[in-house]
Write an enzyme that holds these catalytic residues in place. Sequence first.
Site, PDB file in Angstrom:
ATOM      1  N   TYR A 103      28.739  37.344  34.598  1.00 29.62           N
ATOM      2  CA  TYR A 103      28.773  36.216  35.832  1.00 29.62           C
ATOM      3  C   TYR A 103      27.424  36.278  36.718  1.00 29.62           C
ATOM      4  O   TYR A 103      27.407  35.365  37.285  1.00 29.62           O
ATOM      5  CB  TYR A 103      29.952  36.905  36.768  1.00 29.62           C
ATOM      6  N   ASP A 112      40.209  43.123  22.773  1.00 30.52           N
ATOM      7  CA  ASP A 112      40.954  42.162  21.867  1.00 30.52           C
ATOM      8  C   ASP A 112      42.423  43.134  21.669  1.00 30.52           C
ATOM      9  O   ASP A 112      43.294  42.551  22.105  1.00 30.52           O
ATOM     10  CB  ASP A 112      40.397  41.834  20.572  1.00 30.52           C
ATOM     11  N   ASP A 148      38.626  39.482  34.397  1.00 27.26           N
ATOM     12  CA  ASP A 148      39.070  38.050  34.780  1.00 27.26           C
ATOM     13  C   ASP A 148      40.173  37.722  33.932  1.00 27.26           C
ATOM     14  O   ASP A 148      41.262  37.265  34.326  1.00 27.26           O
ATOM     15  CB  ASP A 148      37.913  37.107  34.631  1.00 27.26           C
ATOM     16  N   ASP A 171      44.529  38.117  34.580  1.00 22.62           N
ATOM     17  CA  ASP A 171      45.412  36.794  34.668  1.00 22.62           C
ATOM     18  C   ASP A 171      46.529  37.144  33.441  1.00 22.62           C
ATOM     19  O   ASP A 171      48.030  36.713  33.711  1.00 22.62           O
ATOM     20  CB  ASP A 171      44.654  35.581  33.990  1.00 22.62           C
TER      21      ASP A 171
END
Length: 353
Positions: free
Chosen positions: A142, A220, A244, A248
Amino acid sequence: MNYKITVLPGDGIGPEVVGEALKVLDKVGEKFGHTFEFDHQLIGGSAIDATGEGLPQATIDSARSSDAVFLGAVGGPKWDALPGDKRPEKALLGIRKELGLFANLRPAIMFDELKDACPLKPEKVEGGLDILVVRELTGGIYFGERGYRDENTAYDVEEYSVYEIERIAEIAFDMAMKRNRKLTSVDKANVLESSRLWRKTVAKVAEKYPEVTLENFYVDNCAMQLVYNPKQFDVILTSNIFGDILSDEASMITGSLGMLPSASLATGNFGLYEPVHGSAPDIAGTGKANPMATILSAAMMLKYTFGLSRESEAVENAVKKVLSKGYRTGDIMSEGKTLCTTSEIGDLITSNI
Ligand code: IPM
Ligand code: MN
């Protein structure tokens, strides 16, 4: 005590849900003998419209002189066409960096009253879910070097220093000590050099926490395990971008994105508090937004920055009470429950403090 809070309502449903949380805070102040002083400032698209900048200096100055920052949401279609470094999201990244908010705590909790909203089979979440994602927030891809090599090739660099990994790992281990002493660190150490440093550094920090069981997962595999066997997780420690994505996913398996708060902490007790859901421009101004995530973010602020545990619990209990009496916003509505507007829910929670 008097607490000064910089309030950043932002865009979309931000102002509506923040308004409800401020009602709740006023009631907490009245009941427990504190005063909360709110300094309203601009951020995101609404700041761009008013001042030409997503993160005005006045906002940073106010935040620096406050005890905490309370934010709604930023962004919306109106500003989507702006170039990357002018977008409202950039203001959010900017304030995280400016205020040194490196530790993002995202609890994904399944509320018993809402377990029907969970998209997984009931046996997978028997007894409920309570996962805490600890996401590094001011480093990694980021904030790494980025650009174009030529007009056809762009790059973003993932980079972590030992210092950055150590300080977020310490937060995660501290949290694990207060919970079930189980920590899952997530990386991609089978491919990425920065992940190999991550794993090595986390192992070193772990030596200071012998009571905590540490596991390392590749990202993963973690994404898969979250839907396959979510109950195995307690605290998840990870980088900015993996956090991030996984936060979610973790929030969705609880079935209640509209319920989830977050804290972004700096060194010391300073923090920024915001709901995990975004600005939801499609329902802005309709009274349909669920203010509970924002109200629960206020509860996190009371606990983590102000050290007011009793007050924080009073807010959480008021939310649970309102749910158990069957009051719902549209996102968590089910048959036989009472559909309420944003402000009705805010008033009900306030009156239950
Ligand atoms: C979040 C959001 C932000 C992020 C965006 C809006 C910049 O998705 O807080 O998770 O990617 O960090
Ligand atoms: Mn996100």
